[in-house]
Design a protein around this motif. Structure first.
Motif, PDB file in Angstrom:
ATOM      1  N   TRP B  15       1.033  -1.241  -0.094  1.00 41.51           N
ATOM      2  CA  TRP B  15      -0.081   0.134  -0.064  1.00 41.51           C
ATOM      3  C   TRP B  15       0.796   1.324   0.036  1.00 41.51           C
ATOM      4  N   VAL B  16       1.775   1.284   0.831  1.00 41.40           N
ATOM      5  CA  VAL B  16       2.848   2.361   0.857  1.00 41.40           C
ATOM      6  C   VAL B  16       3.444   2.569  -0.343  1.00 41.40           C
ATOM      7  N   PHE B  17       3.786   1.423  -1.064  1.00 41.37           N
ATOM      8  CA  PHE B  17       4.686   1.755  -2.305  1.00 41.37           C
ATOM      9  C   PHE B  17       3.523   2.084  -3.419  1.00 41.37           C
ATOM     10  N   LEU B  18       2.286   1.543  -3.467  1.00 34.61           N
ATOM     11  CA  LEU B  18       1.271   1.932  -4.426  1.00 34.61           C
ATOM     12  C   LEU B  18       1.124   3.603  -4.214  1.00 34.61           C
ATOM     13  N   LEU B  19       1.042   4.133  -2.831  1.00 28.58           N
ATOM     14  CA  LEU B  19       0.938   5.631  -2.758  1.00 28.58           C
ATOM     15  C   LEU B  19       1.982   6.394  -3.026  1.00 28.58           C
ATOM     16  N   ASN B  20       3.190   5.829  -3.139  1.00 29.38           N
ATOM     17  CA  ASN B  20       4.364   6.535  -3.083  1.00 29.38           C
ATOM     18  C   ASN B  20       4.710   7.427  -2.203  1.00 29.38           C
ATOM     19  N   SER B  21       4.164   7.483  -0.857  1.00 34.09           N
ATOM     20  CA  SER B  21       4.374   8.279   0.267  1.00 34.09           C
ATOM     21  C   SER B  21       4.888   7.475   1.502  1.00 34.09           C
ATOM     22  N   PHE B  22       6.158   7.683   1.891  1.00 27.39           N
ATOM     23  CA  PHE B  22       6.686   6.687   2.801  1.00 27.39           C
ATOM     24  C   PHE B  22       6.431   7.299   4.304  1.00 27.39           C
ATOM     25  N   THR B  23       5.215   7.236   4.797  1.00 25.33           N
ATOM     26  CA  THR B  23       5.004   8.021   6.190  1.00 25.33           C
ATOM     27  C   THR B  23       4.529   6.784   7.087  1.00 25.33           C
ATOM     28  N   GLY B  24       4.444   7.285   8.347  1.00 22.24           N
ATOM     29  CA  GLY B  24       3.936   6.298   9.502  1.00 22.24           C
ATOM     30  C   GLY B  24       2.317   6.119   9.054  1.00 22.24           C
ATOM     31  N   ALA B  25       1.947   7.027   8.936  1.00 21.26           N
ATOM     32  CA  ALA B  25       0.175   7.530   8.793  1.00 21.26           C
ATOM     33  C   ALA B  25      -0.326   6.307   7.829  1.00 21.26           C
ATOM     34  N   ASP B  26       0.413   6.414   6.553  1.00 20.46           N
ATOM     35  CA  ASP B  26       0.103   5.653   5.454  1.00 20.46           C
ATOM     36  C   ASP B  26       0.447   4.045   5.472  1.00 20.46           C
ATOM     37  N   PHE B  27       1.250   3.819   6.428  1.00 18.47           N
ATOM     38  CA  PHE B  27       1.647   2.595   6.720  1.00 18.47           C
ATOM     39  C   PHE B  27       0.506   1.943   7.596  1.00 18.47           C
ATOM     40  N   VAL B  28       0.081   2.816   8.510  1.00 19.84           N
ATOM     41  CA  VAL B  28      -1.301   2.303   9.485  1.00 19.84           C
ATOM     42  C   VAL B  28      -2.259   2.051   8.717  1.00 19.84           C
ATOM     43  N   VAL B  29      -2.565   3.041   7.881  1.00 23.21           N
ATOM     44  CA  VAL B  29      -3.739   2.935   6.754  1.00 23.21           C
ATOM     45  C   VAL B  29      -3.690   1.686   5.907  1.00 23.21           C
ATOM     46  N   GLY B  30      -2.471   1.322   5.531  1.00 26.55           N
ATOM     47  CA  GLY B  30      -2.419   0.007   4.823  1.00 26.55           C
ATOM     48  C   GLY B  30      -2.527  -0.997   5.696  1.00 26.55           C
ATOM     49  N   TYR B  31      -2.250  -0.982   7.085  1.00 26.32           N
ATOM     50  CA  TYR B  31      -2.363  -2.274   7.738  1.00 26.32           C
ATOM     51  C   TYR B  31      -3.786  -2.424   8.185  1.00 26.32           C
ATOM     52  N   VAL B  32      -4.459  -1.243   8.224  1.00 25.49           N
ATOM     53  CA  VAL B  32      -5.810  -1.496   8.416  1.00 25.49           C
ATOM     54  C   VAL B  32      -6.544  -2.061   7.222  1.00 25.49           C
ATOM     55  N   ILE B  33      -6.150  -1.720   6.001  1.00 24.40           N
ATOM     56  CA  ILE B  33      -6.849  -2.227   4.943  1.00 24.40           C
ATOM     57  C   ILE B  33      -6.346  -3.765   4.942  1.00 24.40           C
ATOM     58  N   GLY B  34      -5.152  -4.069   5.153  1.00 23.08           N
ATOM     59  CA  GLY B  34      -4.604  -5.689   5.037  1.00 23.08           C
ATOM     60  C   GLY B  34      -5.551  -6.247   6.222  1.00 23.08           C
ATOM     61  N   ILE B  35      -5.761  -5.899   7.331  1.00 20.64           N
ATOM     62  CA  ILE B  35      -6.752  -6.478   8.313  1.00 20.64           C
ATOM     63  C   ILE B  35      -8.193  -6.620   7.720  1.00 20.64           C
ATOM     64  N   LEU B  36      -8.598  -5.771   6.748  1.00 23.64           N
ATOM     65  CA  LEU B  36      -9.989  -5.917   6.341  1.00 23.64           C
ATOM     66  C   LEU B  36      -9.853  -7.047   5.216  1.00 23.64           C
ATOM     67  N   ILE B  37      -8.693  -7.105   4.382  1.00 18.14           N
ATOM     68  CA  ILE B  37      -8.748  -8.262   3.298  1.00 18.14           C
ATOM     69  C   ILE B  37      -8.415  -9.512   3.995  1.00 18.14           C
ATOM     70  N   LEU B  38      -7.616  -9.406   4.996  1.00 18.12           N
ATOM     71  CA  LEU B  38      -7.623 -10.901   5.711  1.00 18.12           C
ATOM     72  C   LEU B  38      -8.879 -11.340   6.239  1.00 18.12           C
ATOM     73  N   PHE B  39      -9.622 -10.372   6.780  1.00 20.02           N
ATOM     74  CA  PHE B  39     -11.030 -10.740   7.369  1.00 20.02           C
ATOM     75  C   PHE B  39     -11.962 -11.416   6.262  1.00 20.02           C
ATOM     76  N   VAL B  40     -11.984 -10.829   4.874  1.00 17.39           N
ATOM     77  CA  VAL B  40     -12.558 -11.187   3.948  1.00 17.39           C
ATOM     78  C   VAL B  40     -12.206 -12.350   3.576  1.00 17.39           C
ATOM     79  N   LEU B  41     -11.031 -12.749   3.571  1.00 17.11           N
ATOM     80  CA  LEU B  41     -10.418 -13.988   2.704  1.00 17.11           C
ATOM     81  C   LEU B  41     -10.182 -15.261   4.124  1.00 17.11           C
ATOM     82  N   ARG B  42     -10.834 -14.783   5.202  1.00 20.22           N
ATOM     83  CA  ARG B  42     -10.479 -15.816   6.443  1.00 20.22           C
ATOM     84  C   ARG B  42     -10.811 -17.185   6.210  1.00 20.22           C
TER      85      ARG B  42
END
Lengths: 118, 158
Positions: B15-42
């Motif tokens: 997610w951070v690479f796709l946005l091309n902005s390497f900040t902690g906040a974007d990493f957190v957003v990507g992590y939350v999106i990852g949680i959602l993806i894992l929840f869908v694919l559980r």
């Protein structure tokens, strides 16, 4: 009432509560009859006392200086990790070297087990 | 569980690479999106969805702090009462927990709860010997508290 005053009141509250708990556990060490009941006072109250004092200090430096001290949080964590284990070990060593229970004791399940083992 | 966390971190990095902005906040957003993806694919995951276990750990911590404060009020009452009317004793507490890790955690939690102190394990680790500060009126209640602790620990490690 600005932020500094509020933070001083809150952290002062935590530090005073921690001190009171430490004092009470010192009273417990004097008043209680044997080593096992004393370790009740020593493990529980001191743990919460140290926790409250360190947390109050953490809050104070965070609010007034904007300095987040990870060392204080680690101190809380390590006290929590080690205090119950130390209480467990002291009690176990005392029991295995035949330190007697107090006269008021009503039940002793461990005695027969150890006798059977020997 | 560790594998799922690794997948989640990799999703956050992508997610951070796709946005091309390497900040902690974007990493957190990507992590939350990852949680959602894992929840869908559980249902494709080999083990249970790991946030359930994280939630169980959070519940255990909250329960622990509640019991710690109750324990201190308990000790305070005993120490400050004018006459010491306590009846201490040692009780054998049966337990179903298997691994050393769970037993250590349970013993530490017992030590920091009202009126009890863990003292010894039996050799087959089926019993924990606890020193209770007030045996007659507390035995049932203590057992109940430990059932809640034991169940909370089982929730975490299941």
């Amino acid at each position: 009432m600005n932020v500094n005053a509020i933070s001083e009141i809150v952290s002062g509250f935590f530090i005073i509560v921690g001190t009171i708990f430490s004092l009470l556990s010192a009273f417990g060490l004097i008043r209680l009859p044997d080593i096992y009941t004393r370790s009740h006072a020593a493990t529980k109250s001191v743990t919460l006392g140290v926790l409250c004092t360190l947390f109050g200090t953490f809050l104070y430096f965070w609010m007034t200086d904007g300095f987040i001290s990870i060392r204080l949080l680690l101190g809380i964590f390590f006290v929590f990790l080690t205090a119950p284990v130390a209480g467990h070990l002291i009690c176990r060593a005392a029991y295995r070297t035949n330190v007697p229970l107090t006269k008021e004791s009503v039940q002793d399940d461990l005695k027969e087990v150890l006798k059977k083992g020997n | 569980m560790a594998f799922q966390i690794l997948i989640n971190i990799v999703i956050a990095l992508i997610w951070v690479f796709l946005l091309n902005s390497f900040t902690g906040a974007d990493f957190v957003v990507g992590y939350v999106i990852g949680i959602l993806i894992l929840f869908v694919l559980r249902r494709f995951l080999q083990f249970d969805f790991y946030m359930r276990r994280v939630w169980a750990i959070i519940k255990l911590i909250v329960l622990f702090f509640k019991e710690l404060i109750l324990a201190n009020i308990d000790v305070m009452k005993i120490v400050l009462s004018p006459k010491l009317d306590i009846e201490p004793g040692i009780i054998a507490l049966p337990t179903n927990l298997k691994s050393d890790w769970e037993l250590t955690l349970l013993a530490s939690l017992i030590t920091l709860t009202p009126g009890t102190l863990s003292m010894d394990f039996s050799d087959d680790s089926k019993y924990i010997y606890i020193h209770a500060i007030n045996v007659p009126d507390k035995e049932e209640m203590i057992r109940q508290i430990h059932n809640t602790f034991e169940r909370a620990i089982m929730e975490v490690t299941k």
